[in-house]
Design a protein around this motif. Sequence first.
Motif, short mmCIF file in Angstrom:
data_model
loop_
_atom_site.label_atom_id
_atom_site.label_comp_id
_atom_site.label_asym_id
_atom_site.label_seq_id
_atom_site.Cartn_x
_atom_site.Cartn_y
_atom_site.Cartn_z
N MET A 67 0.83 -1.22 0.00
CA MET A 67 0.00 0.00 0.00
C MET A 67 0.87 1.27 0.00
N ARG A 68 1.92 1.25 0.85
CA ARG A 68 2.82 2.40 0.90
C ARG A 68 3.46 2.66 -0.46
N ALA A 69 3.85 1.56 -1.10
CA ALA A 69 4.48 1.70 -2.41
C ALA A 69 3.53 2.32 -3.43
N LEU A 70 2.24 1.94 -3.35
CA LEU A 70 1.25 2.51 -4.26
C LEU A 70 1.08 4.00 -4.03
N ILE A 71 1.05 4.38 -2.72
CA ILE A 71 0.89 5.81 -2.41
C ILE A 71 2.07 6.61 -2.93
N VAL A 72 3.27 6.10 -2.71
CA VAL A 72 4.48 6.79 -3.20
C VAL A 72 4.45 6.88 -4.72
N LYS A 73 4.00 5.79 -5.36
CA LYS A 73 3.93 5.78 -6.82
C LYS A 73 2.97 6.86 -7.33
N GLU A 74 1.80 6.98 -6.67
CA GLU A 74 0.84 7.99 -7.11
C GLU A 74 1.40 9.39 -6.98
N PHE A 75 2.10 9.67 -5.84
CA PHE A 75 2.71 10.99 -5.66
C PHE A 75 3.76 11.26 -6.73
N ARG A 76 4.54 10.26 -7.07
CA ARG A 76 5.57 10.46 -8.11
C ARG A 76 4.94 10.73 -9.47
N GLU A 77 3.84 10.02 -9.74
CA GLU A 77 3.17 10.26 -11.03
C GLU A 77 2.58 11.66 -11.08
N LEU A 78 2.00 12.11 -9.96
CA LEU A 78 1.47 13.47 -9.93
C LEU A 78 2.57 14.50 -10.10
N ALA A 79 3.71 14.26 -9.47
CA ALA A 79 4.83 15.19 -9.59
C ALA A 79 5.36 15.24 -11.02
N ARG A 80 5.32 14.11 -11.73
CA ARG A 80 5.80 14.10 -13.12
C ARG A 80 4.80 14.78 -14.06
N ASP A 81 3.48 14.68 -13.74
CA ASP A 81 2.46 15.30 -14.59
C ASP A 81 2.31 16.76 -14.16
N LYS A 82 3.08 17.64 -14.81
CA LYS A 82 3.11 19.04 -14.41
C LYS A 82 1.73 19.70 -14.52
N ARG A 83 0.95 19.34 -15.55
CA ARG A 83 -0.34 19.98 -15.76
C ARG A 83 -1.32 19.62 -14.64
N THR A 84 -1.37 18.33 -14.27
CA THR A 84 -2.25 17.91 -13.18
C THR A 84 -1.81 18.52 -11.86
N PHE A 85 -0.49 18.56 -11.65
CA PHE A 85 0.04 19.14 -10.41
C PHE A 85 -0.34 20.62 -10.30
N ALA A 86 -0.28 21.34 -11.43
CA ALA A 86 -0.67 22.75 -11.41
C ALA A 86 -2.15 22.91 -11.10
N MET A 87 -2.99 22.01 -11.64
CA MET A 87 -4.41 22.09 -11.36
C MET A 87 -4.72 21.82 -9.90
N LEU A 88 -3.94 20.94 -9.27
CA LEU A 88 -4.22 20.57 -7.89
C LEU A 88 -3.69 21.59 -6.89
N VAL A 89 -2.59 22.26 -7.23
CA VAL A 89 -1.92 23.13 -6.26
C VAL A 89 -2.05 24.61 -6.63
N VAL A 90 -1.64 24.95 -7.86
CA VAL A 90 -1.58 26.36 -8.24
C VAL A 90 -2.97 26.91 -8.56
N LEU A 91 -3.76 26.15 -9.31
CA LEU A 91 -5.06 26.66 -9.76
C LEU A 91 -5.99 27.05 -8.61
N PRO A 92 -6.12 26.22 -7.54
CA PRO A 92 -6.99 26.65 -6.43
C PRO A 92 -6.56 27.97 -5.80
N ILE A 93 -5.24 28.19 -5.70
CA ILE A 93 -4.76 29.44 -5.10
C ILE A 93 -5.10 30.63 -5.99
N VAL A 94 -4.85 30.45 -7.31
CA VAL A 94 -5.17 31.52 -8.25
C VAL A 94 -6.67 31.80 -8.28
N MET A 95 -7.49 30.74 -8.30
CA MET A 95 -8.94 30.91 -8.36
C MET A 95 -9.45 31.61 -7.11
#
Length: 399
Positions: A1-29
């Motif tokens: 389970m831990r490995a899956l969670i780490v994997k998901e975080f790494r995938e999110l970090a690699r996907d710059k567009r999704t990462f921006a939507m999750l972190v930057v976009l809410p602040i801007v909005m």
Amino acid sequence: MRALIVKEFRELARDKRTFAMLVVLPIVMLTVFGYAANFSVKRVSVVVTGPAAAALAEDIEAYQTAREAIDVVAVEPSGAQATQASLELAARDMLRDQRAAVVIVALPEADPAAPLTDRMRAYADGSALFSAQAAQATFARLAAEDSRDRMTAAQEQLVQALSQRGALASFDPAQFAPPDLDADRLVAVLFNPDLKTSWVIVPGLTGMVLMFIGTLITSIGLVRERETGTLEQLAVMPLRPSVIILGKIVPYFVLALADMVVVTCIGVGLFGVPFTGSLWLYGATAVVFCFAALGVGVLISSVSQNAAQAIQMAIMLLVPQVLLSGLIFPLDLMPLGVRWIGYVLPLTWFREIAVGVMLRDATLGSLWPPAVILVGMAVVVFGAATARMRFALTHGGAR
């Protein structure tokens, strides 16, 4: 389970567009929409007309309420022969052309010493919902201030009369009777007499539906071709890029127009929104707006590699259209640093045209500025989208 969670975080970090939507976009909005969310109209712009317009405007500006909440943007005296009916028609024309939120008519042959409520009649644009509501409250306060001043003068005159027995007989309390503070009598609301919110929202929602179909559905439909590999097949076929592009967007264009007709009919039939203006002007601007919306959709699809990316980008563009186009929050009340975003959105200008045509019976003569801007946006956006898609098709369809 831990490995899956780490994997998901790494995938999110690699996907710059999704990462921006999750972190930057809410602040801007939150920042942008926090400044945009404002229903409070602090000052009402006013044009004063009539035979005694100059004297009436001067008297109005002397009141504290006027200094705090009224901007007299123009004083246009009319001829002495002007009647109340002709002045009312002139006020309606000024509001239709949106020269001001309120027009004050100085009533002909009114006694300059009479209360303000007997000297003037105010007309407000009901299609500007919050400005009309603010105008009713402001003019009620203005009449109340006028009444208070007159009652104070009556008290002083009464005291003086009582101190001088001979002057008591000349005191007439009737001339200091309080004015009628009925908001409907003080301010006549045109184009939307009952100030119904649905009448103002539905024309803009029509544009919102067109934007939704043109942007989201079109972008998903086109990017699906890239995902299945058929875009590359189309690119190698003996077809000109313009033929491929037209063949892909024409169905969405027809679908968007059909939805526009259905949504407009539902708005008129179900919500009772009046359609007082030119159907041809409304239809022509809707076609132009469809081109702009389709252009946004094609542009998104040309830079997206899959449907998920297309949906993310479409949402990023659709949310500002809803909140910053004047559909919910009045554009004039937004700070200039946020308002400019609304000025570059196609829905802002289509909403202004739709409200003008449906509610105010506005003609092209008064709506040409938003019409010209909308045409310019459609040309620029659709031209850029076509050029980008042409580039993709001429380079194998994978870019």
